[in-house]
Design an enzyme around this catalytic site. Structure first.
Site, short mmCIF file in Angstrom:
data_model
loop_
_atom_site.label_atom_id
_atom_site.label_comp_id
_atom_site.label_asym_id
_atom_site.label_seq_id
_atom_site.Cartn_x
_atom_site.Cartn_y
_atom_site.Cartn_z
CG ASP A 33 -1.83 1.15 1.36
OD1 ASP A 33 -2.17 1.74 0.32
OD2 ASP A 33 -2.21 1.49 2.50
CE LYS A 79 -3.15 5.12 1.46
NZ LYS A 79 -2.22 4.41 2.36
CG ASP A 107 5.64 10.68 -9.81
OD1 ASP A 107 5.77 11.52 -10.73
OD2 ASP A 107 6.46 10.53 -8.90
CB THR A 164 -10.77 6.03 5.70
OG1 THR A 164 -9.44 5.52 5.81
CG2 THR A 164 -11.55 5.19 4.75
NE ARG A 219 -4.43 3.61 13.94
CZ ARG A 219 -4.64 4.84 13.49
NH1 ARG A 219 -4.16 5.87 14.17
NH2 ARG A 219 -5.32 5.05 12.38
O1 C5P Z 1 -4.77 1.53 12.20
P1 C5P Z 1 -5.85 1.61 11.15
O2 C5P Z 1 -6.80 0.43 11.17
O3 C5P Z 1 -6.55 2.94 11.13
O4 C5P Z 1 -5.01 1.50 9.79
C1 C5P Z 1 -5.56 1.72 8.52
C2 C5P Z 1 -4.53 1.46 7.48
O5 C5P Z 1 -5.12 1.64 6.20
C3 C5P Z 1 -3.31 2.37 7.53
O6 C5P Z 1 -2.20 1.58 7.15
C4 C5P Z 1 -3.58 3.41 6.47
O7 C5P Z 1 -2.39 3.87 5.87
C5 C5P Z 1 -4.40 2.63 5.46
N1 C5P Z 1 -5.31 3.40 4.62
C6 C5P Z 1 -6.31 4.21 5.14
N2 C5P Z 1 -7.13 4.93 4.30
C7 C5P Z 1 -7.01 4.83 2.97
C8 C5P Z 1 -6.02 3.99 2.43
C9 C5P Z 1 -5.20 3.28 3.29
O8 C5P Z 1 -6.45 4.28 6.36
N3 C5P Z 1 -7.83 5.46 2.17
#
Ligand code: C5P
Length: 235
Positions: A67, A69, A72, A126, A216
């Site tokens: 991931d 993202k 570029d 998100t 988390r």
């Molecule tokens: O700890 P948590 O459950 O919030 O982690 C969410 C993971 O999903 C993180 O690694 C974050 O970088 C990733 N992510 C996100 N929202 C997005 C894309 C990826 O939270 N739109």
């Protein structure tokens, strides 16, 4: 585990503070490897590199999701996709706002290379609520996410990253089989931290998420394996 063919798959985010602590978490989950995806994000990849992916493969038969993202110019994105393909991961992320030309270039590459990773396009992070999103895009999140998803779909991507609140609208505007991967999951209503558009497992299932990402609530729990097992049972 429900075992339904269309049940969402669980991606565990490996965002911990060190390589060793991520590997300790993954070792705990080894017996569930056939049912789990591991999400390697910016923090781990910048610090631990491709050797970390090898470490994960040595522990178990997990599917790997990188991931990073990407955002570029099309040429740089395509060259980077070739490098990521060589890493042997199963799925990668790009930003849909990198545009149709970039997405099409990557989708063509994937079509020509069946072992290339699936391409998911991020619609709107998100962690955005309507207010901070509006400061940048001046449009409601739902409209933007749906427009980005339609662009990603028409450009040949495999799916999108979105919140559970946009999933149904995106599937209706694209296809049921267009993948929706939803982060911001708080399986049992845990603390949301920096995430704004959070959903629990029941909602993720109801809206038809194909993949849920949980970080988390798993790695900060007293018993991470127990949390994973409860999630797998419900999915
Ligand atoms: O700890 P948590 O459950 O919030 O982690 C969410 C993971 O999903 C993180 O690694 C974050 O970088 C990733 N992510 C996100 N929202 C997005 C894309 C990826 O939270 N739109």
């Amino acid at each position: 585990m429900s075992g339904r063919a269309n049940a969402p798959k669980l991606c565990v985010a490996l965002d911990r503070e060190s390589r060793e602590s991520n590997l300790a978490l993954v070792r705990l989950l080894k017996s569930h490897s056939a049912h789990l995806w591991l999400k390697v994000g910016l923090r781990s990849f910048v610090r631990d590199g491709k050797e970390f992916l090898e470490d994960l493969r040595r522990i178990g038969d997990f599917r790997l999701f990188l991931d990073l993202k990407l955002y570029d110019i099309p040429n740089t994105m395509l060259d980077t996709m070739r490098e990521i393909h060589a890493l042997g991961v199963d799925m990668l992320t790009i930003h849909a706002s990198s545009g149709a030309q970039a997405m099409r270039a990557l989708a063509r590459y994937r079509e020509a290379n069946p072992t290339a990773p699936r391409i998911l396009a991020v619609t709107a992070l998100t962690s955005f609520g309507q207010e901070d999103f509006g400061q940048i895009y001046n449009t409601p999140i739902l409209n933007h996410a749906r427009n980005m998803a339609v662009l990603a779909y028409e450009s040949g991507c495999d799916g999108v990253v979105c919140s559970c609140f946009e999933t149904q609208s995106i599937k209706a505007a694209t296809s049921k089989s267009f993948i929706a991967l939803t982060p911001g999951i708080r399986p049992f209503g845990e603390e949301s931290s920096d995430q704004k558009r959070v959903a629990d497992l029941a909602l993720a299932k109801r809206v038809g998420s194909d993949f849920i990402v949980v970080g988390r609530p798993i790695y900060r729990a007293q018993d991470p394996r127990g949390v994973v097992e409860r999630i797998l049972e419900i999915l």
